[in-house]
Motif scaffolding. Structure first.
Motif, PDB file in Angstrom:
ATOM      1  N   ARG A  22       0.856  -1.189   0.000  1.00 26.24           N
ATOM      2  CA  ARG A  22       0.000   0.000   0.000  1.00 26.24           C
ATOM      3  C   ARG A  22       0.893   1.239   0.000  1.00 26.24           C
ATOM      4  NH1 ARG A  22      -5.125   1.024   1.486  1.00 26.24           N
ATOM      5  NH2 ARG A  22      -5.370  -1.161   1.997  1.00 26.24           N
ATOM      6  N   PHE A  23       0.557   2.193  -0.858  1.00 29.55           N
ATOM      7  CA  PHE A  23       1.241   3.483  -0.866  1.00 29.55           C
ATOM      8  C   PHE A  23       0.224   4.550  -0.510  1.00 29.55           C
ATOM      9  CE2 PHE A  23       2.536   7.401  -3.158  1.00 29.55           C
ATOM     10  CZ  PHE A  23       3.657   7.676  -2.394  1.00 29.55           C
ATOM     11  N   GLU A  24       0.441   5.198   0.633  1.00 32.79           N
ATOM     12  CA  GLU A  24      -0.446   6.258   1.086  1.00 32.79           C
ATOM     13  C   GLU A  24       0.063   7.575   0.506  1.00 32.79           C
ATOM     14  OE1 GLU A  24      -0.581   5.975   5.363  1.00 32.79           O
ATOM     15  OE2 GLU A  24      -1.708   4.086   5.275  1.00 32.79           O
ATOM     16  N   ARG A  25      -0.646   8.082  -0.468  1.00 34.83           N
ATOM     17  CA  ARG A  25      -0.191   9.274  -1.200  1.00 34.83           C
ATOM     18  C   ARG A  25      -0.039  10.499  -0.302  1.00 34.83           C
ATOM     19  NH1 ARG A  25      -3.446  10.483  -6.361  1.00 34.83           N
ATOM     20  NH2 ARG A  25      -4.943  11.046  -4.761  1.00 34.83           N
ATOM     21  N   LEU A  29       3.822   7.180   2.802  1.00 38.60           N
ATOM     22  CA  LEU A  29       4.156   5.936   3.510  1.00 38.60           C
ATOM     23  C   LEU A  29       3.919   4.737   2.607  1.00 38.60           C
ATOM     24  CD1 LEU A  29       5.020   4.888   6.325  1.00 38.60           C
ATOM     25  CD2 LEU A  29       2.589   4.690   6.864  1.00 38.60           C
ATOM     26  N   LEU A  30       4.925   3.876   2.510  1.00 40.94           N
ATOM     27  CA  LEU A  30       4.852   2.632   1.759  1.00 40.94           C
ATOM     28  C   LEU A  30       4.766   1.505   2.782  1.00 40.94           C
ATOM     29  CD1 LEU A  30       5.149   1.568  -1.201  1.00 40.94           C
ATOM     30  CD2 LEU A  30       7.584   1.308  -0.695  1.00 40.94           C
ATOM     31  N   MET A  72      14.850   8.326   4.312  1.00 40.43           N
ATOM     32  CA  MET A  72      13.695   7.510   4.672  1.00 40.43           C
ATOM     33  C   MET A  72      13.872   6.870   6.040  1.00 40.43           C
ATOM     34  SD  MET A  72      14.199   4.075   2.319  1.00 40.43           S
ATOM     35  CE  MET A  72      13.104   2.957   3.153  1.00 40.43           C
ATOM     36  N   ARG A  73      12.761   6.418   6.579  1.00 36.69           N
ATOM     37  CA  ARG A  73      12.756   5.709   7.861  1.00 36.69           C
ATOM     38  C   ARG A  73      11.946   4.437   7.675  1.00 36.69           C
ATOM     39  NH1 ARG A  73       8.543   5.673  11.525  1.00 36.69           N
ATOM     40  NH2 ARG A  73       7.666   7.408  10.378  1.00 36.69           N
ATOM     41  N   THR A  74      12.413   3.362   8.277  1.00 32.86           N
ATOM     42  CA  THR A  74      11.670   2.103   8.239  1.00 32.86           C
ATOM     43  C   THR A  74      11.230   1.753   9.653  1.00 32.86           C
ATOM     44  OG1 THR A  74      13.722   0.850   8.461  1.00 32.86           O
ATOM     45  CG2 THR A  74      12.886   1.188   6.229  1.00 32.86           C
ATOM     46  N   ARG A  75      10.132   1.003   9.704  1.00 34.02           N
ATOM     47  CA  ARG A  75       9.670   0.559  11.016  1.00 34.02           C
ATOM     48  C   ARG A  75       8.791  -0.664  10.833  1.00 34.02           C
ATOM     49  NH1 ARG A  75       5.376   4.800  13.623  1.00 34.02           N
ATOM     50  NH2 ARG A  75       4.010   4.406  11.899  1.00 34.02           N
ATOM     51  N   CYS A  76       8.689  -1.432  11.907  1.00 32.31           N
ATOM     52  CA  CYS A  76       7.838  -2.613  11.938  1.00 32.31           C
ATOM     53  C   CYS A  76       6.605  -2.293  12.774  1.00 32.31           C
ATOM     54  CB  CYS A  76       8.573  -3.789  12.585  1.00 32.31           C
ATOM     55  SG  CYS A  76      10.088  -4.256  11.754  1.00 32.31           S
ATOM     56  N   ARG A  77       5.506  -2.846  12.348  1.00 35.01           N
ATOM     57  CA  ARG A  77       4.265  -2.692  13.106  1.00 35.01           C
ATOM     58  C   ARG A  77       3.626  -4.072  13.203  1.00 35.01           C
ATOM     59  NH1 ARG A  77       0.690   2.301  13.573  1.00 35.01           N
ATOM     60  NH2 ARG A  77       2.720   3.203  13.231  1.00 35.01           N
ATOM     61  N   GLU A  86       7.012  -0.822   7.223  1.00 30.56           N
ATOM     62  CA  GLU A  86       6.663   0.493   6.708  1.00 30.56           C
ATOM     63  C   GLU A  86       7.924   1.264   6.340  1.00 30.56           C
ATOM     64  OE1 GLU A  86       2.740   1.030   9.571  1.00 30.56           O
ATOM     65  OE2 GLU A  86       4.442   2.397   9.818  1.00 30.56           O
ATOM     66  N   ALA A  87       7.824   2.035   5.271  1.00 31.61           N
ATOM     67  CA  ALA A  87       8.929   2.897   4.834  1.00 31.61           C
ATOM     68  C   ALA A  87       8.362   4.295   4.582  1.00 31.61           C
ATOM     69  CB  ALA A  87       9.573   2.343   3.572  1.00 31.61           C
ATOM     70  N   MET A  88       8.901   5.264   5.297  1.00 33.27           N
ATOM     71  CA  MET A  88       8.444   6.655   5.179  1.00 33.27           C
ATOM     72  C   MET A  88       9.473   7.455   4.408  1.00 33.27           C
ATOM     73  SD  MET A  88       6.434   9.203   5.776  1.00 33.27           S
ATOM     74  CE  MET A  88       5.291   8.746   7.035  1.00 33.27           C
ATOM     75  N   CYS A  89       9.032   8.076   3.336  1.00 35.15           N
ATOM     76  CA  CYS A  89       9.885   8.921   2.510  1.00 35.15           C
ATOM     77  C   CYS A  89       9.950  10.318   3.110  1.00 35.15           C
ATOM     78  CB  CYS A  89       9.310   8.982   1.095  1.00 35.15           C
ATOM     79  SG  CYS A  89      10.265   9.985  -0.040  1.00 35.15           S
ATOM     80  N   PHE A  90      11.155  10.870   3.282  1.00 32.98           N
ATOM     81  CA  PHE A  90      11.322  12.196   3.874  1.00 32.98           C
ATOM     82  C   PHE A  90      11.474  13.315   2.851  1.00 32.98           C
ATOM     83  CE2 PHE A  90      13.317  10.037   7.752  1.00 32.98           C
ATOM     84  CZ  PHE A  90      12.105   9.976   8.404  1.00 32.98           C
TER      85      PHE A  90
END
Length: 130
Positions: A22-25, A29-30, A72-77, A86-90
């Motif tokens: 899923r890509f949240e426009r 967030l990917l 970018m930042r990665t995290r587990c949920r 999850e991967a957040m583009c900065f």
């Protein structure tokens, strides 16, 4: 596209069942949704996956495998024993984020899970028992 306008893809990779991406426009967030099922929270495996993902920005990794924490930042949920990555583009470089996130998921399956978690791979992804 879903009702919120987010891009949703399903694909076969490393598993007989499709994964969801899923890509949240709005947020950039990917999310690899429920990528790793059957990981209780909290558990030693949950903590190990988080350490592995958190360590991908380490300076000891070769540049082609390292995640730039400025980009970018990665995290587990973990919800209900299903872990999403999850991967957040900065900086708006979504190509970088997508490329690194895909490489991260590949490393999770080929480097992290292979070997120490063979039983997990057999149970949840139908890996051969050899």
């Amino acid at each position: 596209m879903d009702r919120k306008g987010d891009l949703v893809c399903r694909f076969l990779w490393h598993a007989p069942e499709p994964h969801e991406l899923r890509f949240e426009r709005k947020t950039g967030l990917l999310i690899f949704v429920d990528l790793l099922p059957g990981i209780p929270y909290p558990s030693p495996m949950d903590r190990a996956v988080r350490r592995f993902v958190d360590g991908r920005d380490s300076a000891i990794l070769p540049a082609h495998r390292r995640i730039d924490p400025q980009k970018m930042r990665t995290r587990c949920r973990n919800r209900g024993g299903k872990m999403s990555i999850e991967a957040m583009c900065f900086d708006g470089d979504h190509e970088y984020t997508a490329t690194r996130a895909v490489k991260l998921v590949n490393e999770i399956f080929l480097d992290f899970l292979a070997g120490p978690y063979d039983a997990y791979m057999i149970e949840h992804f139908g890996a051969p028992e050899e």
